[in-house]
Design a protein around this motif. Structure first.
Motif, short mmCIF file in Angstrom:
data_model
loop_
_atom_site.label_atom_id
_atom_site.label_comp_id
_atom_site.label_asym_id
_atom_site.label_seq_id
_atom_site.Cartn_x
_atom_site.Cartn_y
_atom_site.Cartn_z
N ARG A 173 0.83 -1.19 0.00
CA ARG A 173 0.00 0.00 0.00
C ARG A 173 0.87 1.25 0.00
NH1 ARG A 173 -3.52 -1.83 5.15
NH2 ARG A 173 -1.40 -1.60 5.98
N ARG A 174 0.33 2.34 -0.53
CA ARG A 174 1.04 3.61 -0.56
C ARG A 174 1.23 4.14 0.86
NH1 ARG A 174 1.12 6.84 -5.08
NH2 ARG A 174 0.92 8.66 -3.74
N LYS A 175 2.43 4.60 1.18
CA LYS A 175 2.71 5.14 2.49
C LYS A 175 2.43 6.65 2.56
CE LYS A 175 6.63 3.94 4.37
NZ LYS A 175 8.08 3.63 4.49
N TYR A 176 2.50 7.29 1.40
CA TYR A 176 2.34 8.73 1.36
C TYR A 176 1.15 9.09 0.48
CZ TYR A 176 7.04 8.45 3.24
OH TYR A 176 8.12 8.14 4.02
N GLY A 177 0.64 10.31 0.67
CA GLY A 177 -0.53 10.72 -0.10
C GLY A 177 -0.80 12.20 0.01
N LYS A 178 -2.04 12.59 -0.28
CA LYS A 178 -2.38 14.01 -0.37
C LYS A 178 -2.39 14.72 0.98
CE LYS A 178 -7.36 13.03 -0.48
NZ LYS A 178 -8.59 13.18 -1.30
N HIS A 179 -2.37 13.98 2.08
CA HIS A 179 -2.33 14.60 3.40
C HIS A 179 -0.94 14.55 4.03
CE1 HIS A 179 -6.64 15.34 3.79
NE2 HIS A 179 -6.84 14.17 3.25
N SER A 180 0.05 14.09 3.27
CA SER A 180 1.39 13.94 3.85
C SER A 180 2.01 15.27 4.25
CB SER A 180 2.31 13.20 2.87
OG SER A 180 2.05 11.81 2.88
N PHE A 181 1.76 16.33 3.49
CA PHE A 181 2.31 17.62 3.88
C PHE A 181 1.67 18.09 5.19
CE2 PHE A 181 3.55 18.31 -0.69
CZ PHE A 181 4.90 18.47 -0.46
N ARG A 182 0.37 17.81 5.36
CA ARG A 182 -0.31 18.18 6.60
C ARG A 182 0.27 17.42 7.79
NH1 ARG A 182 -5.29 20.82 6.27
NH2 ARG A 182 -6.13 19.69 8.06
N SER A 183 0.50 16.13 7.61
CA SER A 183 1.07 15.35 8.71
C SER A 183 2.52 15.76 8.97
CB SER A 183 0.96 13.85 8.42
OG SER A 183 1.64 13.49 7.24
N THR A 184 3.24 16.11 7.89
CA THR A 184 4.60 16.62 8.06
C THR A 184 4.58 17.91 8.87
OG1 THR A 184 5.25 15.69 5.92
CG2 THR A 184 6.69 17.38 6.85
N GLY A 185 3.63 18.77 8.55
CA GLY A 185 3.51 20.03 9.27
C GLY A 185 3.16 19.83 10.74
N ALA A 186 2.27 18.88 11.01
CA ALA A 186 1.89 18.60 12.39
C ALA A 186 3.09 18.16 13.21
CB ALA A 186 0.79 17.54 12.43
N VAL A 187 3.91 17.29 12.62
CA VAL A 187 5.11 16.81 13.32
C VAL A 187 6.10 17.96 13.52
CG1 VAL A 187 7.13 15.31 13.13
CG2 VAL A 187 4.87 14.44 12.50
N HIS A 188 6.32 18.73 12.46
CA HIS A 188 7.30 19.83 12.52
C HIS A 188 6.88 20.91 13.51
CE1 HIS A 188 10.24 22.82 11.38
NE2 HIS A 188 9.30 23.63 10.95
N LEU A 189 5.62 21.32 13.45
CA LEU A 189 5.15 22.39 14.32
C LEU A 189 5.11 21.96 15.78
CD1 LEU A 189 2.30 23.95 12.14
CD2 LEU A 189 4.69 24.66 12.34
N SER A 190 4.75 20.71 16.03
CA SER A 190 4.74 20.22 17.41
C SER A 190 6.17 20.15 17.95
CB SER A 190 4.06 18.85 17.51
OG SER A 190 4.76 17.88 16.76
N SER A 191 7.13 19.86 17.07
CA SER A 191 8.54 19.81 17.51
C SER A 191 9.05 21.20 17.85
CB SER A 191 9.42 19.20 16.42
OG SER A 191 9.59 20.07 15.32
N MET A 192 8.37 22.24 17.33
CA MET A 192 8.73 23.63 17.64
C MET A 192 8.09 24.09 18.95
SD MET A 192 8.28 25.29 13.84
CE MET A 192 8.50 26.97 14.43
N GLY A 193 7.26 23.22 19.53
CA GLY A 193 6.62 23.57 20.80
C GLY A 193 5.25 24.17 20.66
N ILE A 194 4.69 24.16 19.44
CA ILE A 194 3.35 24.70 19.24
C ILE A 194 2.32 23.68 19.74
CG2 ILE A 194 1.68 25.48 17.51
CD1 ILE A 194 4.01 26.44 15.83
N GLU A 195 1.34 24.15 20.49
CA GLU A 195 0.34 23.27 21.07
C GLU A 195 -0.46 22.55 20.00
OE1 GLU A 195 -2.12 25.35 23.80
OE2 GLU A 195 -0.44 26.38 24.75
N LEU A 196 -0.78 21.28 20.26
CA LEU A 196 -1.51 20.47 19.29
C LEU A 196 -2.87 21.08 18.94
CD1 LEU A 196 -0.73 16.85 20.54
CD2 LEU A 196 0.18 18.00 18.52
N LEU A 197 -3.54 21.68 19.92
CA LEU A 197 -4.85 22.27 19.65
C LEU A 197 -4.75 23.43 18.67
CD1 LEU A 197 -6.53 22.27 23.18
CD2 LEU A 197 -7.12 20.84 21.19
N LYS A 198 -3.63 24.16 18.70
CA LYS A 198 -3.43 25.26 17.77
C LYS A 198 -3.08 24.76 16.38
CE LYS A 198 -2.07 28.67 21.23
NZ LYS A 198 -1.01 29.62 21.69
#
Length: 199
Positions: A173-198
Motif C-alpha cells: 500500500r502507498r505510504k504517502y498521499g495528499k495529506h502527507s504535507f499536513r502530517s509533516t507540518g503537524a510533526v514539525h510544528l509540534s517539535s517547535m513547541g506549538i500546542e496540538l490544539l493550535k
C-alpha cells in the motif's frame, strides 16, 4: 445509493499519509526547475509552505499569487486559505506567519516569510509581469501553467524517495498521499513547541 456509500465509508485498507522527513529535506538543494515531470517549480518553497501552512494538494494547486500578502516592514506573510474543503478559492481564512529566523538578515531555509519572499521574486524573474497578476498560480510549472493536484502527490513520493524512504509498505500500500504535507507540518510544528490544539 447515499445510504450504501455512508455504510461503506472507511471500509477497506487505510489511505496512508505518512509525514516526510522535513529536517532532512529542507537541507537539500533542489533548484528552480521541477523535480518531477509537469510538477511545480521551486520545490523547496512547496515543501516549506505546504508544511508550515498544513496544506492539502488541492489547496496548493488552487493557490494564486493574489492570495499572498507580504509585510516587508514587519517581516510577516499572510495567506488567504480555504476555510474548508468547500472553499477552494480561499474566501474563508487567513493564516499569518512571521519570520522565524534568529536574525532576519540571515534567512534560514525553513522560514515561511523568507521562503515566500524569495519565491515571489523567483516567479517575477522567470515569468515576468505575468506573475504579478492576482490569478497567476502561486506554484506553477516551468511554463507558468497551473499544476494538477495529482502532481503534488507525485512530488511527495519523489521527496520521500530522495530522503531514502520507500513509498510502498510491506502490504503493497502507498505510504504517502495528499495529506502527507499536513502530517509533516503537524510533526514539525509540534517539535517547535506549538500546542496540538493550535495546530
Amino acid at each position: 445509493r447515499r445510504f450504501l456509500n455512508s455504510t461503506q465509508r472507511g471500509i477497506g485498507p487505510p489511505r496512508q499519509s505518512q509525514p516526510l522527513n522535513f529536517i532532512m529535506l529542507v537541507g537539500m538543494v533542489f533548484g528552480w526547475a521541477p523535480i518531477i515531470t509537469n510538477g511545480p517549480v521551486n520545490t523547496i518553497a512547496v515543501l516549506v509552505l505546504f508544511t508550515v501552512y498544513l496544506l492539502r494538494e488541492v489547496e496548493g494547486a488552487m493557490a494564486d499569487v493574489g492570495h499572498i500578502h507580504l509585510n516587508k516592514q514587519e517581516h510577516m506573510v499572510a495567506w488567504d486559505l480555504p476555510a474548508s474543503k468547500t472553499d477552494p478559492q480561499a474566501r474563508g481564512a487567513t493564516r499569518t506567519w512571521g519570520c522565524t529566523c534568529l536574525r532576519p538578515d540571515l534567512p534560514t531555509p525553513e522560514c515561511p516569510y523568507h521562503t515566500v519572499l524569495h519565491h515571489i521574486a523567483g516567479l517575477d524573474e522567470h515569468f515576468g509581469p505575468e506573475s504579478l497578476q492576482q490569478d497567476f498560480s502561486l506554484f506553477p510549472d516551468e511554463h507558468g501553467n497551473r499544476v494538477y493536484e495529482s502532481k503534488f502527490v507525485d512530488l511527495v513520493d519523489e521527496l520521500a524517495r530522495r530522503s531514502g524512504e520507500s513509498i510502498i509498505d510491506k502490504e503493497g500500500r502507498r505510504k504517502y498521499g495528499k495529506h502527507s504535507f499536513r502530517s509533516t507540518g503537524a510533526v514539525h510544528l509540534s517539535s517547535m513547541g506549538i500546542e496540538l490544539l493550535k495546530i
